[in-house]
Design an enzyme around this catalytic site. Sequence first.
Site, PDB file in Angstrom:
ATOM      1  CG  MET A 154      -1.840  -1.158   1.209  1.00 53.88           C
ATOM      2  SD  MET A 154      -2.901  -1.285   2.689  1.00 53.88           S
ATOM      3  CE  MET A 154      -4.227  -0.085   2.756  1.00 53.88           C
ATOM      4  CG  HIS A 155       0.611   2.824   2.499  1.00 52.96           C
ATOM      5  ND1 HIS A 155      -0.886   3.645   2.729  1.00 52.96           N
ATOM      6  CD2 HIS A 155       0.852   2.313   3.271  1.00 52.96           C
ATOM      7  CE1 HIS A 155      -1.263   3.098   3.648  1.00 52.96           C
ATOM      8  NE2 HIS A 155      -0.243   2.111   4.655  1.00 52.96           N
ATOM      9  CG  ASP A 204      -0.291  -5.058   1.519  1.00 51.23           C
ATOM     10  OD1 ASP A 204      -0.512  -4.220   2.442  1.00 51.23           O
ATOM     11  OD2 ASP A 204       1.283  -4.974   1.656  1.00 51.23           O
TER      12      ASP A 204
END
Length: 508
Positions: A84-85, A243
């Site tokens: 992520m991110h 995830d």
Amino acid sequence: MNDQLFLGIDVGTGGTRAVAIDESGCVVAAATAEHAPFASPQTGWAEQHPEDWWRATQEAVRAVLAQNEVRAERIAAVGFSGQMHGSVLLDERGEVIRPALIWCDQRTDAQCQAIRQRVGAERLVELVCNPALTGFTLPKILWVRQTEPDAWRRVRSILLPKDFVRFRLTGERASDVADASGTLLFDVKNRRWSNEMLAAFDIAEEVLPRVFESPEVTGKISAAGAAATGLREGTPVVAGAGDQAAGAVGIGVVEAGTVSATIGTSGVVFAATDRPALDPKGRVHTFCHAIPNRWHVMGVTQGAGLSLRWFRDHFGAGPDDGRDPYERLTEEAAQAPPGADGVLWAPYLMGERTPHLDPHARAALVGLAANHTRAHIVRAILEGVAFSLRDSFEILRQMGLPIERVRLGGGGARSRLWRQIQADVYGHEVETVQAEEGAAYGAAILAAVGAGAWPSVNEACKAVVRVAAHTAPHPETVEVLDRHYRAFRALYPALRSVMELLRTENDR
């Protein structure tokens, strides 16, 4: 032989994993292609090139299609998961402008302060359910805009890591509610982009992907995607999930009361909720779950499995006898007693999120004496990671969230010793499931739901997720590790004082 198969693709930090499951949830084929190690040009920086994820995806998918009669025409749908991110910036031709700043990058402290000043810390949590943290996507966007204006002028599209691979595979710019929740631009309560946040930072919604619920179909494999991977053109692709949400689906953490502790590169404690539950101090994240009308609370240790990999990469895993190096390390750690004879590990190699929210935190190995061995150090690393995850469990209890069952996932769940350490540190029986495929398995389940194999994610998990083993805590060890946990809690304040002193000296 069941006819239909469902493919899950997880674009992780260390590699991309592809998993094919059948209509009973059994894994029929799996493969991993490693990524190049992430670059760290300066302390606290972490970058990867998105095209390397695409290269690894092609390799992993083709390896799956070469196994066990997994022909492309049997794949009924594809699901995605991923780290992520990250910030993937594309130009008008859909080409990558610069390497992506990934989830563990810590360079954006100034941008986080600017976000808090512009929006207000309390208002920010009202809008997006989370505080401004260096790992999130918006601070990365602002950093590029402020420090690399030439690159920013070329930006026409912003994608998250797995969604870049989706773009290469389908030509569609799409994401899911769980992954979008980690951008600081998403209205988590209402499951849509936040108009107020977009306006506050002058970001046009057109540069962001369309957002879908996780089991929804977002597009189909394009001709170019088919040629690159061997998949069949026209195969449906569902939104998937970040995830952690996908990994939670993969081990059946879909209802309140079941909590997971997953140790991958990072470590995550994850609790499903029926509402967007908030920690007033912002120490844990509140995101959308991969299930419509459900959310989750998540505490994150930045350097969980990374701690053991760091030790392996720099100090080795002992004599190579052909076995997995992590197996050799944990076998060595088992030679040391619980509590590692007083050695403590603070796993802050990449700063820390929960509970400290401190990008400047640094790791430390404390309590060493002349009689200590490698075994003590490795055991201290395993225990220190578990202590850090226990911080998240303590916050969940403070929030009044139920903890009835604890399921383990990730690489930490494969080690018998690390499973036992976690049970003893948490003071709670822990479970592991039969399919140890984590996020890729969850992505495949989401693909199956999108294809209509099950009517809902809940029903799918009830049908396919099976508990394989239970690990009970040892009461005498629980007492020892409770004492060491109290000592661990004293480490961070002491380390912060030392790091502040060092930064002051270095600034002179």
